[in-house]
Design an enzyme around this catalytic site. Structure first.
Site, PDB file in Angstrom:
ATOM      1  N   THR A 384       0.759  -1.213  -0.171  1.00  0.00           N
ATOM      2  CA  THR A 384       0.816  -0.101   0.242  1.00  0.00           C
ATOM      3  C   THR A 384       0.486   1.220  -0.221  1.00  0.00           C
ATOM      4  O   THR A 384       2.209   1.266   0.728  1.00  0.00           O
ATOM      5  CB  THR A 384      -1.022   0.222   1.392  1.00  0.00           C
ATOM      6  OG1 THR A 384      -0.156   0.199   2.442  1.00  0.00           O
ATOM      7  CG2 THR A 384      -1.793  -1.642   1.000  1.00  0.00           C
ATOM      8  N   GLY A 385       0.526   2.650  -1.055  1.00  0.00           N
ATOM      9  CA  GLY A 385       1.367   3.295  -0.802  1.00  0.00           C
ATOM     10  C   GLY A 385       2.289   3.486  -1.570  1.00  0.00           C
ATOM     11  O   GLY A 385       3.080   4.045  -1.301  1.00  0.00           O
ATOM     12  N   SER A 388       5.371   5.753  -4.567  1.00  0.00           N
ATOM     13  CA  SER A 388       5.895   6.802  -3.961  1.00  0.00           C
ATOM     14  C   SER A 388       7.132   5.783  -2.923  1.00  0.00           C
ATOM     15  O   SER A 388       6.424   5.442  -1.988  1.00  0.00           O
ATOM     16  CB  SER A 388       5.931   8.134  -4.061  1.00  0.00           C
ATOM     17  OG  SER A 388       5.288   7.729  -2.874  1.00  0.00           O
ATOM     18  N   GLY A 389       8.215   6.623  -2.578  1.00  0.00           N
ATOM     19  CA  GLY A 389       9.038   6.906  -1.605  1.00  0.00           C
ATOM     20  C   GLY A 389       9.197   5.126  -1.012  1.00  0.00           C
ATOM     21  O   GLY A 389      10.331   4.589  -1.819  1.00  0.00           O
ATOM     22  N   ILE A 390       8.712   4.823  -0.123  1.00  0.00           N
ATOM     23  CA  ILE A 390       9.561   3.653   0.856  1.00  0.00           C
ATOM     24  C   ILE A 390       8.763   2.116   0.117  1.00  0.00           C
ATOM     25  O   ILE A 390       8.913   1.663  -0.465  1.00  0.00           O
ATOM     26  CB  ILE A 390       9.378   3.203   2.313  1.00  0.00           C
ATOM     27  CG1 ILE A 390      10.109   4.829   3.239  1.00  0.00           C
ATOM     28  CG2 ILE A 390       9.470   2.369   2.649  1.00  0.00           C
ATOM     29  CD1 ILE A 390       9.638   4.535   4.518  1.00  0.00           C
ATOM     30  N   GLY A 391       7.609   2.424  -0.409  1.00  0.00           N
ATOM     31  CA  GLY A 391       6.429   1.519  -1.027  1.00  0.00           C
ATOM     32  C   GLY A 391       6.617   1.278  -2.247  1.00  0.00           C
ATOM     33  O   GLY A 391       7.236   0.453  -2.518  1.00  0.00           O
ATOM     34  N   SER A 516       6.797   3.424  13.572  1.00  0.00           N
ATOM     35  CA  SER A 516       7.809   4.135  13.640  1.00  0.00           C
ATOM     36  C   SER A 516       8.739   4.203  14.922  1.00  0.00           C
ATOM     37  O   SER A 516       8.096   3.469  15.809  1.00  0.00           O
ATOM     38  CB  SER A 516       7.441   5.734  13.808  1.00  0.00           C
ATOM     39  OG  SER A 516       7.631   6.889  14.268  1.00  0.00           O
ATOM     40  N   TYR A 529       0.777  11.689  15.031  1.00  0.00           N
ATOM     41  CA  TYR A 529       1.330  10.509  13.873  1.00  0.00           C
ATOM     42  C   TYR A 529       1.782   8.630  15.401  1.00  0.00           C
ATOM     43  O   TYR A 529       1.099   7.656  15.085  1.00  0.00           O
ATOM     44  CB  TYR A 529       2.948  11.062  13.233  1.00  0.00           C
ATOM     45  CG  TYR A 529       3.404   9.781  12.074  1.00  0.00           C
ATOM     46  CD1 TYR A 529       2.718   8.967  11.772  1.00  0.00           C
ATOM     47  CD2 TYR A 529       4.807   9.455  13.311  1.00  0.00           C
ATOM     48  CE1 TYR A 529       2.992   7.924  10.658  1.00  0.00           C
ATOM     49  CE2 TYR A 529       5.180   8.219  12.227  1.00  0.00           C
ATOM     50  CZ  TYR A 529       4.891   7.657  11.068  1.00  0.00           C
ATOM     51  OH  TYR A 529       5.432   7.058  10.163  1.00  0.00           O
TER      52      TYR A 529
END
Length: 661
Positions: A384-385, A388-391, A516, A529
């Site tokens: 999921t996600g 872009s980025g980590i995904g 996190s 968060y």
């Protein structure tokens, strides 16, 4: 001189035959099954002789007179000077039926065969296990005094030796080797047994603790260890002495060691922490057997015990022998070897060779495919996600490893760009637009996955939202908490719970939740968060317990800061160490390969420990950092302003350089 050897393909037997063949004109006849005929050429190559000196005799240990053909019996009659019986089951984990069949029935069949061919001298290689768990010193002239032989291994070794003593009408000699390990010169060994069961435990300790850190060892009874080259040399020398028969020789280390000493010696050889403190395993003896039996009758206790023993590669009944009570006298052996130059080497001098050979050739982990390709190839992975980025970085790794890689996101243009990038690299993504923060859209998306792919094998819950803003700046922004919880917690749960039934039905599946480091350190300015991720962590812990027996596992990654668009608005992060998305993707790959319960950095673990042990100190440290680093310009609503760092903040940045937040 002619010899007959059973167990010639075994670890000791193979080397004994090689040594016997070094004698001028020696011919060795060896028992081998007909279905193993293909191994004969390889054995001769190992021994360095031709067909005239290494002669196979086809038969089966479990058959009467070894099942040897009548013509072979007639040809061998009166020709064999020395008969060595080594074939046996040397394995604590073997079932009782197989041990009885080989060790007891096989020995009786061997004695009958040796009598039928009228051998000159019968040499039976028994074991110190024939003494059982004798309390005290067991001499070479003792046999009937054996105690506590209830365990199948002890019982069958004792009974097989009894057959030789009572039923063999030929001159006989018995040899009782101690726990045989690899060659003291090369470390070579063929299987994990005896002391080798502790190697994995020592390796785990070395992986966790630095070598300079003192550790706690287990002090128990005595364990006697001998290298295979000593056993073979002693067998060869003693058997060729002028003996009338009826003797027994203990092929043991005259020194002997306690279990704790052996563990410490092996730990030094492995460059693992030195064991400075020992817990005496004899304390376990004070626990009544009825209590132990009652505890093991409890399903949770039994499952935990079995899981720990399996994880460490230890037989379930290994702890029974930690308090091994027997010491072995070997004065007859020492007298027989006097002047030969044959003696048992000191374990401290060759332990490093045993460890080195084990780690290079026998470590079970060497034979397990730990690559990402071996883990996910042909499987369905959802990130999921993933646009872009980590995904996105993780999706590339999964697709490259051969997985059917599904990515989802809200922005169709980004999904198209990600798919184009994958195509350019030679593989493909399956992309679906989906808003994980919308519960109805989550349900639609899950049904689509089930319909098109039958569910997923690996779920990477990566989609998330982060807000860095102090609580005092959020009094009128309650929606920050709602929207963060909606995506990071409720959306993640909606997708996970939609896919879990399929995983349970297939009895397999793994869920990786990207949490996190803030959950461990309780980072200021991240209350919205961290609270959402903490909720996800708590749910995951509960789910892990519920699904532990259904083949579905969970990993929580307390991810440090990663250079992604999510942290871009906070300019201050440009001055602190962060991971690249590819490095974060490596952590996700490791989570799928090894399936640990949690992956966290040392800084995160340190923060968690501080909050657990010295919460007031932890609060002061975090409050100091909170006051030291201001809100970002985005949090203040002033996108044009640059954050001004105090000298203390700059000093802290320099001090923490290289430590990932």
């Amino acid at each position: 001189m002619h010899y007959f050897v059973t167990g010639a393909t075994g670890f000791i037997g193979k080397r004994l035959v090689a040594r016997l063949l070094q004698r001028k004109g020696a011919v060795v006849h060896f028992l081998i099954r007909r279905e193993s005929e293909g191994k004969v050429a390889q054995l001769r190559e190992f021994w360095g002789v031709g067909p005239s000196r290494a002669v196979p005799v086809f038969g089966d240990l479990t058959e009467k007179k070894l099942g040897v053909a009548a013509d072979d019996v007639r040809a061998l009659k009166g020709q064999i000077d020395h008969f060595f019986h080594l074939a046996a089951v040397y394995d604590l984990e073997a079932d009782e039926e197989s041990q009885v069949k080989v060790n007891i029935d096989g020995t009786r069949n061997t004695v009958e065969f040796a009598r039928a061919i009228a051998v000159g001298h019968f040499h039976h290689v028994s074991s110190i296990a024939a003494a059982g768990l004798y309390e005290g010193v067991f001499r070479e002239d003792m046999f009937e005094e054996a105690e506590n032989i209830d365990h199948p291994y002890f019982m069958t070794k004792h009974e097989s030796e009894k057959i030789v003593r009572k039923e063999c009408r030929l001159p006989w000699t018995v040899y009782r080797p101690a726990a045989v390990v690899g060659d003291s010169r090369t470390g070579e060994m063929d299987k994990i047994d005896g002391p080798y069961y502790f190697f994995k435990l020592i390796q785990r300790i070395r992986q966790i603790l630095p070598p300079w850190m003192p550790s706690v060892g287990l002090e128990g009874g005595r364990i006697n260890i001998v290298p295979v080259d000593f056993v073979v040399a002693a067998l060869d020398h003693i058997s060729h002495g002028q003996r009338a028969g009826g003797e027994c020789f203990h092929l043991v280390d005259p020194v002997g060691y306690r279990v704790g000493d052996v563990l410490d010696i092996l730990s030094r050889a492995a460059h693992a922490p030195k064991m400075n403190l020992f817990v005496n395993a004899a304390l376990l003896g004070f626990i009544p057997k009825s209590v132990k039996k009652g505890l093991m009758a409890l399903a949770p206790v039994r499952r935990v015990y079995r899981a720990v023993m399996q994880d460490l590669g230890l037989p379930e009944d290994m702890m029974t022998f930690v308090n091994y009570p027997t010491r072995f006298d070997c004065r007859q052996t020492l007298a027989a070897l006097k002047g030969s130059g044959i003696e048992c080497p000191n374990l401290r001098d060759y332990a490093w060779r045993l460890w080195d050979y084990w780690e290079r050739h026998l470590d079970p982990d060497l034979h397990i495919d730990r690559s990402l390709k071996g883990t996910v190839a042909g499987k369905v992975v959802l990130v999921t996600g993933g646009s872009s980025g980590i995904g996105l970085a993780a999706a590339h790794k999964f697709a490259e490893a051969g997985a059917t890689t599904i990515i989802c996101g809200r922005d169709q243009d980004k999904l198209d760009e990600a798919c184009a990038e994958a195509k350019a690299r030679g593989y493909a993504f399956v992309a679906y637009p989906a808003d994980i923060a919308d519960m109805a859209d989550c349900d639609r998306f899950v049904q689509l996955l089930i319909q098109n792919h039958g569910g997923v094998d690996y779920l990477i819950n990566n989609a998330g939202r982060s807000i860095r803003r102090a609580i005092e700046s959020s009094y009128d922004r309650f929606h920050d908490f709602e929207r963060t919880m909606q995506l990071n917690y409720f959306g993640c749960l909606r997708v996970t719970m939609g896919l879990l039934p399929g995983m349970v039905a297939r009895k397999r599946g793994h869920v990786v939740n990207i949490s996190s480091i803030g959950v461990l350190t309780n980072a200021p300015r991240f209350s919205a968060y961290v609270a959402s991720k903490a909720a996800l962590d708590a749910w995951t812990r509960c789910a892990s317990s519920e699904f532990a027996d259904q083949g579905v596992t969970f990993t929580t990654i307390n991810m440090p800061l990663v250079r992604t668009p999510m942290i871009a608005p906070t300019q201050i992060y440009k001055n602190v160490p962060t991971l690249a998305p590819e490095e974060a993707a490596d952590m996700i790959a490791q989570a799928c390969i090894f399936r640990p319960v949690r992956i966290a950095t040392r800084l995160g673990i340190t923060g968690q420990v501080m909050h657990a042990l010295v919460p007031r100190v932890a609060q002061i440290v975090m409050n100091t950092s909170f006051r030291m680093f201001p809100d970002s310009s985005a949090a203040k609503g002033d996108k044009g302003a640059k954050p001004q760092l105090s000298p203390e903040a700059i000093a802290m940045q320099q001090m923490m350089r290289g430590i990932h937040f």
